[in-house]
Design a protein around this motif. Structure first.
Motif, mmCIF file in Angstrom:
data_model
loop_
_atom_site.group_PDB
_atom_site.id
_atom_site.type_symbol
_atom_site.label_atom_id
_atom_site.label_comp_id
_atom_site.label_asym_id
_atom_site.label_seq_id
_atom_site.Cartn_x
_atom_site.Cartn_y
_atom_site.Cartn_z
ATOM 1 N N HIS A 1 0.859 -1.169 0.103
ATOM 2 C CA HIS A 1 0.045 0.059 -0.026
ATOM 3 C C HIS A 1 0.880 1.203 0.221
ATOM 4 C CE1 HIS A 1 -2.583 3.025 1.886
ATOM 5 N NE2 HIS A 1 -3.276 2.962 0.938
ATOM 6 N N GLU A 2 1.125 1.953 -1.152
ATOM 7 C CA GLU A 2 2.018 2.947 -1.327
ATOM 8 C C GLU A 2 3.342 2.487 -1.059
ATOM 9 O OE1 GLU A 2 0.097 6.090 1.118
ATOM 10 O OE2 GLU A 2 -1.455 6.215 -0.460
ATOM 11 N N GLN A 3 3.956 2.865 0.018
ATOM 12 C CA GLN A 3 5.325 2.634 0.288
ATOM 13 C C GLN A 3 5.376 1.595 1.208
ATOM 14 O OE1 GLN A 3 7.708 3.720 -1.786
ATOM 15 N NE2 GLN A 3 6.058 5.024 -2.518
ATOM 16 N N ASN A 4 4.243 1.006 1.738
ATOM 17 C CA ASN A 4 4.209 0.150 2.620
ATOM 18 C C ASN A 4 4.090 -1.150 2.277
ATOM 19 O OD1 ASN A 4 4.584 2.212 4.879
ATOM 20 N ND2 ASN A 4 2.378 2.259 5.130
ATOM 21 N N ILE A 5 5.102 -2.308 2.547
ATOM 22 C CA ILE A 5 5.028 -3.553 2.207
ATOM 23 C C ILE A 5 4.244 -4.269 3.276
ATOM 24 C CG2 ILE A 5 6.394 -5.631 1.630
ATOM 25 C CD1 ILE A 5 8.483 -3.670 0.533
ATOM 26 N N LEU A 6 3.004 -4.691 3.019
ATOM 27 C CA LEU A 6 2.350 -5.623 3.913
ATOM 28 C C LEU A 6 2.354 -7.041 3.833
ATOM 29 C CD1 LEU A 6 -1.291 -4.022 3.225
ATOM 30 C CD2 LEU A 6 0.441 -3.096 4.838
ATOM 31 N N LEU A 7 2.867 -7.638 2.634
ATOM 32 C CA LEU A 7 3.212 -9.006 2.519
ATOM 33 C C LEU A 7 4.476 -9.165 1.387
ATOM 34 C CD1 LEU A 7 2.386 -12.169 3.140
ATOM 35 C CD2 LEU A 7 1.267 -11.884 0.689
ATOM 36 N N ASP A 8 5.319 -9.795 1.777
ATOM 37 C CA ASP A 8 6.743 -9.734 1.167
ATOM 38 C C ASP A 8 7.144 -11.303 0.805
ATOM 39 O OD1 ASP A 8 8.678 -8.546 -0.293
ATOM 40 O OD2 ASP A 8 10.028 -8.245 1.153
ATOM 41 N N ASN A 9 7.155 -11.656 -0.633
ATOM 42 C CA ASN A 9 7.971 -12.807 -1.025
ATOM 43 C C ASN A 9 7.669 -13.891 -0.408
ATOM 44 O OD1 ASN A 9 9.894 -13.905 -2.556
ATOM 45 N ND2 ASN A 9 11.494 -13.958 -1.052
ATOM 46 N N LEU A 10 6.061 -14.347 -0.685
ATOM 47 C CA LEU A 10 5.348 -15.628 -0.180
ATOM 48 C C LEU A 10 5.441 -16.236 -1.250
ATOM 49 C CD1 LEU A 10 3.768 -17.089 1.859
ATOM 50 C CD2 LEU A 10 1.780 -16.077 1.157
ATOM 51 N N SER A 11 6.093 -17.623 -0.874
ATOM 52 C CA SER A 11 5.934 -18.657 -2.193
ATOM 53 C C SER A 11 5.550 -20.198 -1.404
ATOM 54 C CB SER A 11 7.307 -18.790 -2.595
ATOM 55 O OG SER A 11 7.728 -17.720 -3.385
ATOM 56 N N PHE A 12 4.535 -20.901 -2.003
ATOM 57 C CA PHE A 12 4.264 -22.095 -1.355
ATOM 58 C C PHE A 12 3.467 -22.712 -2.638
ATOM 59 C CE2 PHE A 12 0.440 -19.625 -0.442
ATOM 60 C CZ PHE A 12 -0.546 -20.358 -0.660
ATOM 61 N N GLN A 13 3.527 -24.159 -2.367
ATOM 62 C CA GLN A 13 2.744 -24.986 -3.334
ATOM 63 C C GLN A 13 1.739 -25.833 -2.406
ATOM 64 O OE1 GLN A 13 5.987 -27.074 -5.207
ATOM 65 N NE2 GLN A 13 6.110 -25.471 -7.033
ATOM 66 N N LEU A 14 0.629 -26.031 -2.888
ATOM 67 C CA LEU A 14 -0.396 -26.647 -2.426
ATOM 68 C C LEU A 14 -0.928 -27.800 -3.034
ATOM 69 C CD1 LEU A 14 -2.480 -26.724 0.121
ATOM 70 C CD2 LEU A 14 -4.160 -25.409 -1.650
ATOM 71 N N HIS A 15 -0.904 -29.102 -2.470
ATOM 72 C CA HIS A 15 -1.027 -30.281 -3.196
ATOM 73 C C HIS A 15 -2.420 -30.912 -2.894
ATOM 74 C CE1 HIS A 15 3.059 -30.402 -4.461
ATOM 75 N NE2 HIS A 15 3.288 -29.880 -3.614
ATOM 76 N N ARG A 16 -2.740 -31.669 -3.958
ATOM 77 C CA ARG A 16 -4.164 -32.188 -3.722
ATOM 78 C C ARG A 16 -4.731 -32.879 -2.656
ATOM 79 N NH1 ARG A 16 -7.409 -31.719 -8.088
ATOM 80 N NH2 ARG A 16 -5.698 -31.348 -9.430
ATOM 81 N N GLY A 17 -5.603 -32.659 -1.976
ATOM 82 C CA GLY A 17 -5.712 -33.367 -0.775
ATOM 83 C C GLY A 17 -4.987 -33.073 0.522
ATOM 84 N N LYS A 18 -4.024 -32.188 0.314
ATOM 85 C CA LYS A 18 -3.226 -31.670 1.443
ATOM 86 C C LYS A 18 -3.617 -30.539 2.448
ATOM 87 C CE LYS A 18 -0.395 -35.241 0.983
ATOM 88 N NZ LYS A 18 -0.196 -36.343 1.961
ATOM 89 N N THR A 19 -3.139 -30.438 3.426
ATOM 90 C CA THR A 19 -3.393 -29.178 4.269
ATOM 91 C C THR A 19 -2.197 -28.134 4.497
ATOM 92 O OG1 THR A 19 -5.452 -30.247 5.230
ATOM 93 C CG2 THR A 19 -4.467 -28.577 6.348
ATOM 94 N N LEU A 20 -2.390 -27.008 4.299
ATOM 95 C CA LEU A 20 -1.379 -26.214 4.378
ATOM 96 C C LEU A 20 -1.636 -25.175 5.411
ATOM 97 C CD1 LEU A 20 1.267 -24.363 3.609
ATOM 98 C CD2 LEU A 20 0.003 -23.175 2.183
#
Length: 534
Positions: free
Chosen positions: A24-43
């Motif tokens: 939001h403008e200059q504020n980073i609220l979330l940075d560099n989130l990476s993940f993989q979700l697989h079928r039938g699994k819980t993250l």
């Protein structure tokens, strides 16, 4: 052989998020989130309030305000969701990826009956009325509700907390989504209900081969349900990996802190004068039926034969939803009618009219579960805290300033908060302001109705320590209503267990936890321990 495994792994992947960033403008609220979700699994996404858990999931479906800028990639079914237009996303929201929220009362339309809430998506698909009704009843049965036909015509306010949560899950499952995002689905529920709801989601997930993203601030609870976990802190990933790996090797102090369930010990009981005594207290609600809403009888909300509370003592009240905990609290402060004796400062409150009661009201205060809805959004913090003093007409302006300053100090906030409004505060800060508003009147008794249930573990611990310090400093008496037995044990000197409006047992806290007399109490204690397996 290795490549076949890789191919299988890739084939099972249903969602691939890479370098997701929200600002939001200059504020980073979330940075560099990476993940993989697989079928039938819980993250699971875990972290305290403001860590970026919810906004990262809302970003997947473009449900954030347009002032927030998203970047990165979110690949689902070989398409990057971040590149889709609103009409294109419409075919994915609810149909392929569904959401269930933390507070069903706020998420369910209060003007619609259960049949329409659950069946709305099916109606939009053009199914016949009869077909929709059959599917809605099947969905309600799937989520463990009984007497489904009677439920169809009920509105959200006519359901218990557990029923509302199940109706919301049924509505989310109506179009058979491939991915379910559950945002804090159990925080407002008692421990036994929490386990029922999470077990239900797990069972439905296995039956439907769904993938699940579970958002929670309770790392111990996540351990039972998630295959993988991402620990988030202030918009950044602290640690991520297989759940057991994260638990056995927490990589940072922050992760270890989230696992910590130790709230400290309650103050030792001491012999002091009696502040509150209840005798033969009975709260009943009328049962109304038919078109004319005629009263056909009375339903007992809570019945207490005898109870005393000493000065500087805390009484914890526990029990499942609908057991009568809140009815008891409201009866003590005369916000609902009751029969029997409520002896406070040697006066029976039940024999006083409103005029006689008014001067006593400053001496007993109530702090509610949800400070956001109990604080006036149009008033500043200073005005909110000073409101009770102004009403008593006994204080000059400079005295009021001094008392507000002291109340803020008492709850460990500084004067810079005076000019803020409730929406500018975090959950923990709002709860402190609600406490300050009660403390400024220097009461003898404060009733705390679920004061920590909507807060993350770290904030809960801070509020518990604060309540203990105030109890000691001012010799305050508390009646603490909570479904969290860790919180009850950390503040209360004795505990009252309620079930279906009746007293099951009352013992000193340590005796109750060491030797519960009844199977129901054992169940509650086991459910809370189930949450904190380390």
């Amino acid at each position: 052989m290795h490549s076949i495994h890789d191919n299988n792994h890739a084939a099972s992947m249903i969602l691939d998020v890479q370098k997701l960033r929200i600002q939001h403008e200059q504020n980073i609220l979330l940075d560099n989130l990476s993940f993989q979700l697989h079928r039938g699994k819980t993250l699971a996404l875990v972290g305290e309030s403001g860590s970026g858990k919810t906004i990262s999931c809302l970003a997947l479906l473009d449900l954030l305000p347009h002032s927030l800028i998203r970047s990165g990639t979110v690949n689902y079914a070989e398409v990057d969701l971040l590149t889709l237009s609103a009409p294109q996303l419409q075919s994915i929201r609810g149909r392929k990826i569904a959401l269930i929220f933390q507070d069903p009362m706020a998420a369910l339309n209060p003007l619609h009956q259960v049949e329409k809430i659950v069946g709305e998506a099916l109606i939009l698909q053009g199914l016949s009325k009869q077909s929709v009704r059959q599917q809605v009843m099947r969905l309600l049965q799937d989520v463990g509700l009984i007497q489904t036909e009677a439920l169809l015509k009920r509105y959200p306010h006519q359901l218990s907390g557990g029923q509302r949560q199940r109706v919301m899950i049924a509505a989310a499952l109506a179009l058979d989504p491939e991915i379910l995002i559950a945002d804090e689905p159990t925080t407002a529920l008692d421990v036994t209900l929490q386990i029922q709801i999470l077990d239900l989601i797990k069972t439905l997930q296995q039956q439907r081969k769904m993938s699940l993203i579970l958002i929670s601030h309770d790392l111990n609870l996540v351990r039972q349900y998630a295959d993988d976990v991402i620990v988030m802190n202030r918009g950044r990933v602290e640690q991520q990996g297989a759940t057991e790996q994260v638990f056995q090797h927490p990589a940072t102090d922050y992760t270890r802190e989230l696992m910590n369930h130790d709230f400290g010990k309650a103050l030792a009981p001491s012999v002091t004068p009696i502040v509150l005594q209840l005798e033969q207290l009975l709260v009943q609600y009328p049962i109304k039926q038919g078109w004319l809403n005629r009263m056909t009888g009375q339903q007992i909300a809570v019945e207490i034969p005898y109870l005393t509370l000493m000065q500087g003592e805390c009484l914890g009240i526990v029990g499942e939803s609908g057991s009568g905990k809140s009815s008891l609290a409201l009866a003590i402060v005369r916000l609902v009618q009751s029969q029997g004796q409520i002896l406070f400062q040697q006066q029976n409150l039940n024999t006083l009219n409103q005029k006689q009661l008014r001067p006593l009201r400053a001496n007993f205060q109530i702090v509610f579960q949800d400070p956001f809805s109990s604080l006036n959004p149009r008033l500043t913090v200073q005005q909110i805290i000073a409101e009770g003093l102004m009403l008593s007409h006994r204080h000059e302006n400079h005295h009021i300033e001094t008392k507000v300053h002291q109340a803020l100090l008492d709850v460990e906030l500084d004067d810079s908060f005076k000019h803020r409004y409730p929406h500018e505060l975090s959950g923990g800060q709002r709860q402190r302001i609600a406490l300050a508003r009660a403390l400024v009147l220097q009461p003898q008794l404060i009733i705390l109705d679920e004061p920590t249930s909507s807060l993350d573990r770290t904030t809960q611990r801070a509020i518990v320590q604060l309540l203990r310090r105030l109890q000691q400093q001012y010799q305050l008496s508390y009646v603490l209503i909570s479904h969290d037995l860790h919180v009850v044990r950390a503040i209360s000197q004795k505990v009252l267990v309620l079930r279906a409006s009746q007293v099951v047992e009352m013992q000193t806290t340590e005796a109750l936890f060491a030797h519960p007399l009844y199977a129901y109490t054992q169940q509650l204690i086991q459910a809370s321990q189930y949450h904190s397996i380390n």
